[in-house]
Design a protein around this motif. Structure first.
Motif, PDB file in Angstrom:
ATOM      1  N   THR A   1       0.872  -1.172   0.000  1.00  0.00           N
ATOM      2  CA  THR A   1       0.000   0.000   0.000  1.00  0.00           C
ATOM      3  C   THR A   1       0.911   1.225   0.000  1.00  0.00           C
ATOM      4  O   THR A   1       2.086   1.118   0.378  1.00  0.00           O
ATOM      5  CB  THR A   1      -0.917   0.069   1.244  1.00  0.00           C
ATOM      6  N   PRO A   2       0.420   2.380  -0.404  1.00  0.00           N
ATOM      7  CA  PRO A   2       1.264   3.571  -0.422  1.00  0.00           C
ATOM      8  C   PRO A   2       1.792   3.943   0.965  1.00  0.00           C
ATOM      9  O   PRO A   2       2.816   4.613   1.079  1.00  0.00           O
ATOM     10  CB  PRO A   2       0.339   4.673  -0.954  1.00  0.00           C
ATOM     11  N   TYR A   3       1.132   3.498   2.005  1.00  0.00           N
ATOM     12  CA  TYR A   3       1.526   3.893   3.363  1.00  0.00           C
ATOM     13  C   TYR A   3       2.115   2.748   4.184  1.00  0.00           C
ATOM     14  O   TYR A   3       2.374   2.901   5.369  1.00  0.00           O
ATOM     15  CB  TYR A   3       0.311   4.465   4.103  1.00  0.00           C
ATOM     16  N   ALA A   4       2.383   1.611   3.568  1.00  0.00           N
ATOM     17  CA  ALA A   4       2.883   0.447   4.304  1.00  0.00           C
ATOM     18  C   ALA A   4       4.202   0.737   5.017  1.00  0.00           C
ATOM     19  O   ALA A   4       4.362   0.409   6.200  1.00  0.00           O
ATOM     20  CB  ALA A   4       3.041  -0.745   3.374  1.00  0.00           C
ATOM     21  N   VAL A   5       5.141   1.357   4.322  1.00  0.00           N
ATOM     22  CA  VAL A   5       6.444   1.638   4.930  1.00  0.00           C
ATOM     23  C   VAL A   5       6.292   2.642   6.060  1.00  0.00           C
ATOM     24  O   VAL A   5       6.861   2.469   7.140  1.00  0.00           O
ATOM     25  CB  VAL A   5       7.447   2.159   3.877  1.00  0.00           C
ATOM     26  N   ARG A   6       5.516   3.668   5.835  1.00  0.00           N
ATOM     27  CA  ARG A   6       5.323   4.699   6.878  1.00  0.00           C
ATOM     28  C   ARG A   6       4.699   4.094   8.126  1.00  0.00           C
ATOM     29  O   ARG A   6       5.138   4.356   9.246  1.00  0.00           O
ATOM     30  CB  ARG A   6       4.447   5.829   6.329  1.00  0.00           C
ATOM     31  N   GLN A   7       3.678   3.268   7.953  1.00  0.00           N
ATOM     32  CA  GLN A   7       3.043   2.611   9.096  1.00  0.00           C
ATOM     33  C   GLN A   7       4.040   1.701   9.814  1.00  0.00           C
ATOM     34  O   GLN A   7       4.006   1.578  11.028  1.00  0.00           O
ATOM     35  CB  GLN A   7       1.830   1.783   8.639  1.00  0.00           C
ATOM     36  N   HIS A   8       4.912   1.068   9.067  1.00  0.00           N
ATOM     37  CA  HIS A   8       5.890   0.164   9.653  1.00  0.00           C
ATOM     38  C   HIS A   8       6.935   0.915  10.463  1.00  0.00           C
ATOM     39  O   HIS A   8       7.343   0.467  11.541  1.00  0.00           O
ATOM     40  CB  HIS A   8       6.585  -0.655   8.555  1.00  0.00           C
ATOM     41  N   GLU A   9       7.367   2.047   9.962  1.00  0.00           N
ATOM     42  CA  GLU A   9       8.491   2.761  10.567  1.00  0.00           C
ATOM     43  C   GLU A   9       8.108   3.813  11.596  1.00  0.00           C
ATOM     44  O   GLU A   9       8.926   4.169  12.437  1.00  0.00           O
ATOM     45  CB  GLU A   9       9.335   3.419   9.470  1.00  0.00           C
ATOM     46  N   GLU A  10       6.906   4.321  11.556  1.00  0.00           N
ATOM     47  CA  GLU A  10       6.503   5.432  12.435  1.00  0.00           C
ATOM     48  C   GLU A  10       6.140   4.905  13.822  1.00  0.00           C
ATOM     49  O   GLU A  10       5.047   4.419  14.056  1.00  0.00           O
ATOM     50  CB  GLU A  10       5.327   6.183  11.815  1.00  0.00           C
ATOM     51  N   MET A  11       7.067   5.036  14.739  1.00  0.00           N
ATOM     52  CA  MET A  11       6.885   4.486  16.085  1.00  0.00           C
ATOM     53  C   MET A  11       5.923   5.309  16.944  1.00  0.00           C
ATOM     54  O   MET A  11       5.445   4.835  17.975  1.00  0.00           O
ATOM     55  CB  MET A  11       8.240   4.378  16.795  1.00  0.00           C
ATOM     56  N   ASP A  12       5.613   6.529  16.529  1.00  0.00           N
ATOM     57  CA  ASP A  12       4.745   7.400  17.336  1.00  0.00           C
ATOM     58  C   ASP A  12       3.263   7.281  16.990  1.00  0.00           C
ATOM     59  O   ASP A  12       2.434   7.880  17.660  1.00  0.00           O
ATOM     60  CB  ASP A  12       5.183   8.861  17.184  1.00  0.00           C
ATOM     61  N   TYR A  13       2.926   6.549  15.954  1.00  0.00           N
ATOM     62  CA  TYR A  13       1.513   6.378  15.614  1.00  0.00           C
ATOM     63  C   TYR A  13       0.823   5.534  16.680  1.00  0.00           C
ATOM     64  O   TYR A  13       1.418   4.623  17.260  1.00  0.00           O
ATOM     65  CB  TYR A  13       1.352   5.675  14.267  1.00  0.00           C
TER      66      TYR A  13
END
Length: 115
Positions: free
Chosen positions: A68-80
């Motif tokens: 998905t376009p946001y898969a990497v961001r969701q994986h790496e963003e520890m503050d979400y």
């Protein structure tokens, strides 16, 4: 004197071993995918459903990926913030934690191929 005759089927053994390794890789990758899907952040389920496990049988390499376009961001963003049981590093964690299990799966399939 007792004589014994040995017939070596090396090519068949190598083919069977490679086939077992490829099957083991596929099952191991599917196992990691299943565990990681249970941890992938979930809003609508799109990220979770985008997960795939693939095997290159020639190179004996497996991959688990999310598309998905946001898969990497969701994986790496520890503050979400995520729902209970869902987390960042949803793939990295299972890859490390399940390494021994994946190794056992591959070994079992290779043993099965040599029977």
């Amino acid at each position: 004197m007792t004589r014994a005759r040995l017939q070596w089927n090396g090519e068949a053994v190598i083919r069977g071993t490679r086939a077992g390794a490829a099957r083991g890789l596929r099952l191991g990758a599917e196992h990691v995918l299943q565990v990681s899907r249970g941890r992938a952040p979930i809003e609508e389920g799109t990220l979770e459903r985008s997960g795939t496990a693939t095997v290159d049988e020639d190179e004996l390499r497996a991959a688990v990926a999310y598309d998905t376009p946001y898969a990497v961001r969701q994986h790496e963003e520890m503050d979400y913030r995520h729902d209970a049981g869902r987390t960042a590093k949803y793939l990295e964690g299972p890859m490390a934690e399940e390494a021994d299990t994946v190794g056992e799966i591959i070994a079992a399939e290779m043993r099965r191929a040599l029977r």
